[in-house]
Design an enzyme around this catalytic site. Structure first.
Site, PDB file in Angstrom:
ATOM      1  N   ASP A 155       0.862  -1.181   0.000  1.00  0.00           N
ATOM      2  CA  ASP A 155       0.000   0.000   0.000  1.00  0.00           C
ATOM      3  C   ASP A 155       0.903   1.238   0.000  1.00  0.00           C
ATOM      4  OD1 ASP A 155      -1.788  -2.085   0.540  1.00  0.00           O
ATOM      5  OD2 ASP A 155      -3.041  -0.840   1.837  1.00  0.00           O
ATOM      6  N   LYS A 218      -6.892   3.559  -3.183  1.00  0.00           N
ATOM      7  CA  LYS A 218      -7.322   3.546  -1.782  1.00  0.00           C
ATOM      8  C   LYS A 218      -7.527   4.988  -1.314  1.00  0.00           C
ATOM      9  CE  LYS A 218      -5.372   2.130   2.728  1.00  0.00           C
ATOM     10  NZ  LYS A 218      -4.243   1.410   3.366  1.00  0.00           N
ATOM     11  N   LYS A 254     -10.346   0.478  -2.355  1.00  0.00           N
ATOM     12  CA  LYS A 254     -10.205   0.237  -0.921  1.00  0.00           C
ATOM     13  C   LYS A 254     -10.472   1.521  -0.139  1.00  0.00           C
ATOM     14  CE  LYS A 254      -6.898  -1.226   2.656  1.00  0.00           C
ATOM     15  NZ  LYS A 254      -5.548  -1.782   2.923  1.00  0.00           N
TER      16      LYS A 254
END
Length: 318
Positions: A155, A218, A254
């Site tokens: 991430d 995300k 996400k």
């Protein structure tokens, strides 16, 4: 995981055409959240689906091998076994989608999951999380070290300065280099939407991240003052839809930060179903970044099965 997004050439012309109708976004976001809620068995089924999409996360300064090990155990057994048996779901292999930790704790998580005999992937934040304000060389090395330690998902966090100053091609190049550093590990790109200033910037940053080869986009690090909000989520999933229509690549989504209740999880699932369809309702294309959400979902499952609310000692801690 879904097929990798190979990315595209940087297209400034596409970005120049972006227009976001903020009042319309706010109306649609409110509409999805106020739709009639699912009930009883349907709600329980949706909540179990949400569990399978959770990146169970610990990103604290006091993380240790022991609490990472406990988190991994909870990831393998997210819902109490007798509750799953009561719903005839005990043999469905329900686990969380991943365990998410700092780079320094990746080896601990890999070791714990291997000892538990499960293949849940380890995700690691990287690239100067949460601010992204360190040198690019340092950020890329952090990715490589996490991958070497066994992280299967990375991430990354973007340098928000590049968005706020309109350096879109510079942002594209940085994310592209991060993708290369990830190698075979799947890359989720954190936009830090609470810092981006406008929904138009959110849409443009989403497109640039996908052009550069992100497998997921995300919302947040969870450390900003404003994290995952529904209007931001709506803008991002519509960027995903547009990117898919134009390129054929399915990119995951996400939301993360501030997602704490079962109702929150149901709302985000509803957004995915309404805007992207059933194909995105799986952990290959949808994740929920959360540290406390699982506890509330398990409480709701407990109530569904027993008809009473759980005491603090009834459910194991993550």
């Amino acid at each position: 995981m879904a097929a990798r997004n190979q990315g595209t050439e940087f297209d400034l012309g596409w970005l120049a055409k972006v227009r976001v109708n903020q009042p319309a976004v706010l109306r649609r976001a409110a509409q999805i959240q106020t739709q009639r809620a699912v009930k009883k068995d349907w709600q329980a089924a949706w909540l179990l689906r949400a569990v399978t999409c959770i990146d169970l996360t610990t990103l604290s300064g006091d993380d240790t091998p022991s609490n990472v090990c406990r988190l991994c155990s909870k990831a393998k057994h997210p819902i109490r076994e007798d509750l799953l048996q009561a719903m005839n779901m005990h043999d469905k292999g329900i686990t969380t989608a991943a365990v998410c930790v700092y780079p320094a704790r990746v080896a601990d998580a890999v070791k714990a999951l291997k000892a538990a005999g499960c293949d849940i992937p380890v995700a690691s934040v990287a690239t100067g999380f949460p601010a992204g304000q360190t040198a690019l060389k340092t950020r890329l090395e952090e990715i490589r070290l996490a991958v070497e330690d066994g992280a299967q998902e990375i991430d990354i966090v973007i340098n928000r300065t590049l968005v706020l100053t309109g350096q879109w091609e510079g942002l594209y190049e940085e994310i592209r280099q991060c993708r290369q550093a990830c190698g075979e590990a799947h890359m989720k790109t954190i936009l830090g939407t609470g810092d981006l200033g406008s929904l138009t910037n959110v849409y443009k940053a989403s497109l640039v991240a996908m052009m550069a080869g992100s497998d997921f986009i995300k919302t947040s690090t969870g450390k900003e003052a404003v994290n995952a909000t529904f209007p931001v989520g709506l803008v991002m999933v519509r960027a995903i839809r547009d990117f898919y229509w134009r390129t054929g690549y399915k990119v995951g989504f996400k939301p993360a930060g501030g997602i704490r209740t079962a109702k929150d999880a149901l709302n985000w699932l509803a957004l995915m179903k309404e805007e992207l369809g059933n194909e995105w309702l799986n952990p290959q294309l949808f994740r929920l970044g959360a540290s406390t959400l699982l506890g509330d979902i398990e409480k709701q499952i407990y109530y569904h099965v027993t008809g009473r609310y759980a005491a603090y000692y009834d459910l194991p801690m993550a």
